[in-house]
Design a protein around this motif. Structure first.
Motif, PDB file in Angstrom:
ATOM      1  N   GLY A 155       0.965  -1.305  -0.060  1.00 18.89           N
ATOM      2  CA  GLY A 155      -0.102  -0.133  -0.058  1.00 18.89           C
ATOM      3  C   GLY A 155       0.824   1.241  -0.010  1.00 18.89           C
ATOM      4  N   GLN A 179     -10.085  -4.706  -5.186  1.00 16.85           N
ATOM      5  CA  GLN A 179      -9.593  -3.218  -5.960  1.00 16.85           C
ATOM      6  C   GLN A 179      -8.333  -3.156  -5.707  1.00 16.85           C
ATOM      7  OE1 GLN A 179     -13.160  -0.410  -4.997  1.00 16.85           O
ATOM      8  NE2 GLN A 179     -14.091  -2.254  -4.084  1.00 16.85           N
ATOM      9  N   ASN A 180      -7.919  -2.119  -6.343  1.00 16.49           N
ATOM     10  CA  ASN A 180      -6.506  -1.383  -6.023  1.00 16.49           C
ATOM     11  C   ASN A 180      -6.626  -0.407  -4.819  1.00 16.49           C
ATOM     12  OD1 ASN A 180      -7.283   1.005  -7.030  1.00 16.49           O
ATOM     13  ND2 ASN A 180      -6.240   0.438  -8.987  1.00 16.49           N
ATOM     14  N   ARG A 181      -5.460  -0.022  -4.261  1.00 18.21           N
ATOM     15  CA  ARG A 181      -5.237   0.963  -3.172  1.00 18.21           C
ATOM     16  C   ARG A 181      -6.077   2.373  -3.500  1.00 18.21           C
ATOM     17  NH1 ARG A 181       0.934   1.505  -3.108  1.00 18.21           N
ATOM     18  NH2 ARG A 181       0.810  -0.796  -3.889  1.00 18.21           N
ATOM     19  N   ASP A 209      -3.682  -2.317  -1.797  1.00 15.15           N
ATOM     20  CA  ASP A 209      -4.383  -3.182  -2.907  1.00 15.15           C
ATOM     21  C   ASP A 209      -4.901  -4.278  -1.958  1.00 15.15           C
ATOM     22  OD1 ASP A 209      -3.244  -1.435  -4.778  1.00 15.15           O
ATOM     23  OD2 ASP A 209      -1.065  -2.579  -4.659  1.00 15.15           O
ATOM     24  N   ILE A 213      -4.409  -8.169  -5.904  1.00 13.42           N
ATOM     25  CA  ILE A 213      -4.307  -7.057  -6.875  1.00 13.42           C
ATOM     26  C   ILE A 213      -3.005  -6.041  -6.312  1.00 13.42           C
ATOM     27  CG2 ILE A 213      -5.518  -4.619  -7.455  1.00 13.42           C
ATOM     28  CD1 ILE A 213      -7.077  -7.052  -8.274  1.00 13.42           C
ATOM     29  N   GLY A 214      -2.394  -5.544  -7.617  1.00 12.01           N
ATOM     30  CA  GLY A 214      -1.364  -4.792  -7.564  1.00 12.01           C
ATOM     31  C   GLY A 214      -0.004  -5.438  -6.879  1.00 12.01           C
ATOM     32  N   SER A 216      -0.048  -6.611  -3.702  1.00 21.55           N
ATOM     33  CA  SER A 216      -0.577  -7.747  -2.745  1.00 21.55           C
ATOM     34  C   SER A 216      -0.707  -9.099  -3.427  1.00 21.55           C
ATOM     35  CB  SER A 216      -1.825  -7.166  -1.952  1.00 21.55           C
ATOM     36  OG  SER A 216      -1.790  -6.127  -1.308  1.00 21.55           O
TER      37      SER A 216
END
Length: 466
Positions: A155, A179-181, A209, A213-214, A216
């Motif tokens: 994050g 979802q992303n951060r 995140d 996602i992203g 994470s």
């Protein structure tokens, strides 16, 4: 809710995948699907999903898509992707009222085993409120491990220019769906907007995140809100370990329910802010949600009545179910429903409806339908700010705020502020109807009035701790 409730249809079967030249196969499948050549579509499908995803079901999916997001226009681009370790292709597409990502997952024999839709992660539009660098405050990319589930979370920690370890710091918690951060949806980045505003007003934040996602690491197919709550607990302890002493939570939609879950167990959390958070039991909330979205979409009262009658029955069945053969028992229950209500649909149509409902009832959904948010709200003595937009169709303001109010009253919590803000939708945008189809069309990402309300409330309660 994590925007899962505006997603459409999910049919997915996970197998080992070694996809090679599958992009063309996927494009051909989608073109046939959008041209309504459902018999051709089935030739691209793996035999393992043909019972759930047949010609009739494909037609139903397209009808639902057309109702909610309009007609298909074109495929803009595609990319190879991995979901839970499985190779797939994500197609970025334009429909007449929205942009949609369509993900196809493939078997080792290049047959489709997964077909689902999500709001687009790709948008050419830059909305006016989206923060643009350089920023006049420090930020830091962070990583830490959730010791309970063993997953890694990534994050961004945003700090005011003149911060101390006593500066108010909030963990931002996304709603339903991965979802992303930035809690990005249709190109809007509400959590980036909130974090930027807070940092400029002497309030720190950590946004993360979601799992898979992203930055994470992925979670499990069986993850529920309880698992996601352990991520937020891990974030709290990470910040506490860094020396921060004035930590609160801001949760949107399902994230609001998670904020209450975590705050009920972690006594050192100072306060929480609930943005369109559920107060009603999960089954009741989903019925209201379905009703309001269908109403603003122009569906006739008769159709809504029939739709909600079936869903109310099924959601109640899931909420009260205590057996261990869910699919079999659910099929029997739905069959009884059709008999008792003298349903005139063909036996085949009834079976398709049953398959569709049961297939969508994953562990997350079961947990949500069984959830009672007030169970945790009743334990809270800390300050709570609860906000809802009057045009919210996903978590209706009147009913959910009232349930939250009653729970906190039962807790004898005297530090509660609740506001229903006129004219705002589920994302806290100034809206016309509140329909999810408006989210992308609206220029505003997050109401400035709500940002100011949050800032003033945080600063008021900061005085309590200094």
């Amino acid at each position: 809710m994590r925007n899962k409730f505006i997603l459409f249809i999910v049919f997915i079967t996970f197998q080992s995948v070694n996809a090679q030249a599958i992009e063309k196969i996927g494009e051909e499948f989608l073109q046939n699907f959008h041209n309504k050549k459902y018999d051709v579509c089935t030739t691209y499908l793996d035999a393992s999903i043909l019972t759930q995803l047949n010609e009739k079901t494909l037609q139903e999916i397209q009808s639902q898509l057309t109702l909610q997001i309009g007609d298909f226009i074109k495929i803009n681009s595609h990319k190879k992707d991995v979901i839970n370790g499985k190779k797939s292709i994500v197609y970025h597409t334009d429909f007449s009222r929205s942009k949609i990502d369509i993900r196809l997952t493939f078997s080792e024999k290049d047959k489709i085993i997964g077909f689902f839709f999500t709001p687009s992660s790709e948008s050419n539009k830059v909305f006016p409120q989206t923060p643009k660098p350089p920023f006049d405050y420090p930020s830091e990319e962070v990583n830490f491990i959730n010791p309970i589930d063993g997953n890694t979370l990534a994050g961004t920690l945003c700090l005011p220019e003149k911060w101390t370890f006593q500066t108010p710091l909030y963990v931002l918690i996304t709603g339903s769906g991965a979802q992303n951060r930035d809690s990005e949806i249709y190109g809007h980045k509400p959590f980036a907007v909130i974090a930027d505003y807070l940092a400029k007003n002497n309030i720190a934040s950590l946004r993360l995140d979601d799992r898979g996602i992203g930055g994470s690491s992925p979670g499990k197919n069986t993850d529920t809100s309880e698992n996601f709550a352990t991520d937020i607990t891990a974030a709290f302890h990470f910040l506490e370990g860094r020396g921060f002493t004035n930590i609160g939570l801001i949760g949107h939609s399902e994230g609001g329910a998670i904020a209450a879950m975590v705050a009920a167990k972690e006594e050192k959390i100072r306060n929480i802010i609930l943005l369109a958070a559920p107060g009603l039991p999960g089954n009741e909330l989903l019925i209201l949600q379905n009703k309001r979205i269908l109403e603003v979409s122009g569906v006739s009262p008769e159709q809504i009545k029939e739709d909600l009658k079936l869903k109310s029955y099924f959601f109640n069945f899931v909420r009260t179910y205590k057996g261990n053969q869910f699919a079999e028992d659910a099929h029997k229950a739905l069959n009884n429903f059709f008999i008792e209500n003298k349903n005139t649909d063909s036996k085949k149509a009834q079976e398709l409806i049953s398959h569709r409902l049961i297939q969508q009832t994953n562990p997350w959904m079961v947990y949500f339908l069984k959830s009672t948010p007030t169970e945790y709200l009743k334990q809270l003595k800390i300050p709570v700010l609860a906000l809802n937009g009057s045009l919210d169709t996903q978590v209706t303001a009147k009913e959910n705020l009232e349930a939250i109010r009653k729970a906190l009253l039962q807790a004898e919590n005297k530090a509660v502020e609740m506001v229903e803000i006129p004219g705002l939708n589920h994302l806290f945008q100034t809206a016309k109807s509140g329909s999810p189809s408006e989210y992308e069309e609206i220029e505003e990402t997050f109401s400035p009035k709500v940002l100011e309300l949050i800032k003033n409330w945080v600063h008021k309660h900061q005085k309590t701790y200094t």
